[in-house]
Enzyme design. Sequence first.
Site, PDB file in Angstrom:
ATOM      1  N   SER A  17     -34.393  14.406 -90.266  1.00 16.48           N
ATOM      2  CA  SER A  17     -33.841  13.737 -89.094  1.00 16.48           C
ATOM      3  C   SER A  17     -34.481  14.331 -87.831  1.00 16.48           C
ATOM      4  CB  SER A  17     -32.318  13.880 -89.121  1.00 16.48           C
ATOM      5  OG  SER A  17     -31.728  12.974 -88.229  1.00 16.48           O
ATOM      6  N   ASP A  39     -30.221   4.043 -94.756  1.00 15.02           N
ATOM      7  CA  ASP A  39     -30.103   4.895 -93.576  1.00 15.02           C
ATOM      8  C   ASP A  39     -29.860   4.052 -92.329  1.00 15.02           C
ATOM      9  OD1 ASP A  39     -30.623   6.686 -91.457  1.00 15.02           O
ATOM     10  OD2 ASP A  39     -32.073   7.797 -92.654  1.00 15.02           O
ATOM     11  N   HIS A  62     -27.930   8.075 -94.305  1.00 14.13           N
ATOM     12  CA  HIS A  62     -28.806   9.057 -93.662  1.00 14.13           C
ATOM     13  C   HIS A  62     -28.624  10.444 -94.279  1.00 14.13           C
ATOM     14  CE1 HIS A  62     -31.248  10.542 -90.361  1.00 14.13           C
ATOM     15  NE2 HIS A  62     -30.297  11.349 -89.946  1.00 14.13           N
TER      16      HIS A  62
END
Lengths: 390, 390
Positions: B171, B336, B369
């Site tokens: 991320s 995600d 995610h």
Amino acid sequence: MRLTTMIAVMLAGPAAGYEPLVEKQEFTLENFTTRGGEVIPEMRLGYETYGKLNEAGDNAILIPHYFSGNSHAAGKYSEDDAAPGYWDSIIGSGRPIDTDRYFVVSVDTPVNLGAHDPNVITTGPATINPETGKPWGMDFPILTIGDFVDTQLGLMEQLGIEKWHAVMGASMGGLQSYEWAARYPDRLERVIPVISSGWADADLIAWLDVWGSPIRLDPNWNGGDYYDGEAPEAGLAQALKIVTLHANSAEWTNGAFGRDWAEEGADPGEDWANDYKVVDVLNGAGAARASVSDANHFLYLVRANQQFVAGHPEGSLYQGLLDIDVPVMLIHTDEDLVFPGNAVRETGAIIKSDGTPVEFVELEGTRGHLDGVLGIAQAGERIRAFLEAE
Amino acid sequence: MRLTTMIAVMLAGPAAGYEPLVEKQEFTLENFTTRGGEVIPEMRLGYETYGKLNEAGDNAILIPHYFSGNSHAAGKYSEDDAAPGYWDSIIGSGRPIDTDRYFVVSVDTPVNLGAHDPNVITTGPATINPETGKPWGMDFPILTIGDFVDTQLGLMEQLGIEKWHAVMGASMGGLQSYEWAARYPDRLERVIPVISSGWADADLIAWLDVWGSPIRLDPNWNGGDYYDGEAPEAGLAQALKIVTLHANSAEWTNGAFGRDWAEEGADPGEDWANDYKVVDVLNGAGAARASVSDANHFLYLVRANQQFVAGHPEGSLYQGLLDIDVPVMLIHTDEDLVFPGNAVRETGAIIKSDGTPVEFVELEGTRGHLDGVLGIAQAGERIRAFLEAE
């Protein structure tokens, strides 16, 4: 593009449509009793009609509205209106919901978001409680989608309609459509829930809570007691911003705004006062909308949607859907973040499992959930055929 | 399941892992100059290492962390720790990032969210500005992901490392990984961005703004000036709630919570004090996290992420990605919501377009995610092979 223009373009259908000028009408239900057993002495609501009720009284179509919508589904109030009602592209003379043939009734819900919009007539926390002479505030009974439907049942009786030819609505209007079919299967011929599924799942419950979160943080909200002072407009604007973003799609934000800055030369990396265009436009849209909306009404809508299970059966998510026995057309899009396509397909599979006919129409588009409003015309001929089928 | 248990389960890897107890270390960069040309007199940051730097100094792997993370990527501080570092499942003796072979360096970013977490060492608005003797507040320079990378360049020099064997992060850690490869192609051998794409698009910019929105509404935030009084913990808790929900998936919320009420017998339809379990758990997670986090740091992280374009090229989203010429492994998941699979694939296609080798690894899982953290072990053998390739 200026915000007002953008909103006009978002909502604009083809130029012609429902031709006569539209007037908001109102009806009142005395001592309306909620499903939770609370009594609201006076439930006053707005509605609009397009077309004429026939003598047999069997050509009426009900259009309940979405979360941030109201009963202005088609036509214009005056020739100068920037845009017609939200589903004007499918409602009108010769259109799929043909007003030469059908009598279309669109109703404002209780606790309608636009409590301060002159074109909305609603009853909710912002309304004066006749027993105290003050706004109800958070003492207004917590309502359900079923209660919304029951106000429409009241209107139906006042209009002398025994049975809807169809009930069709988008998003929260779709929930009301399911509710009609599950709870009052004898009062409608067919149902068209658009961009909505048969119950609020945990994901929707959580996102609805996120929508309402900024309101509760605004110090002006004050536990819902603000009618004597400043309204929590900043919190409400942020809440509406989240709704707008969630109801849209990455394809829209990326295509329309990219990484542009709100103002040329004003780098968001240099000063906290600078921002990105996408944020600026969403803030502007939220603020514009907040000025005619009510924060408590927003929270009541959140709770009504969170509670939704079609037919409100005790102990089963499915029973209400199984109770549906009129033909169903489900219109949805896979790009929908609010009611994802798989939730709609699961809903349809449950309804269909005991033999009820279910048709699916998948919308294409770049606007996510909003395509159920902006892109509905592409389902037009399917809707026309479904309405005409014996 | 209690929240603490839930978090432990969320973060727990297999029991064994990096065996030695981990100690947080710190480093300081004097007069750190941001890419925007601002000088921070003292940039003090934490880091952790696992394994040993070899004599050639060529076995070091850098792990920058995600938005709400810190440098605790593997191992435990004490035998009693409920859970090890977040990527413990792939870091340790014999694991894909094999600490018998590699020297793993994980670094706290500036403006780290956990400013009040005893296991985080960071510099940001909550830090005392040596020139005024007071917390910087919103006078702290607005930083970029590039600045984060530059602090890591400073640590690299202090540790005597010329070149990373690899940079790998999830991320926001993935953004830092892209930035390393785009900006300092001579300082790394390969890069593994996980659940992240090559720039912040309008959709991410807007959602990041939504994440931060509750903080700005909390009256205790006070324009960022709250270090003398009450912190805006309620706003920060709501912000963290949104992050948690957005980083998860409907499969998780629906599977874990369904339509359960927070308390048995306490119907959310009957009283505003009642709520749904999913909301209650998310509120609890947000509040627990808020108590060791800093609201201004959150907003600085939002802005750093919003500004991200790999390599920060003027006028082109792509140039930085085209500048990448080390082998790339992109690990992503289609479920995600924060960095959608198509954005990652587009990023990979651009990098690949001039001949740079790009491998894709798609994760499966039910956590959206977060699968990039919780489900990373399924990519373990691909990571091992990628790290070992000549």
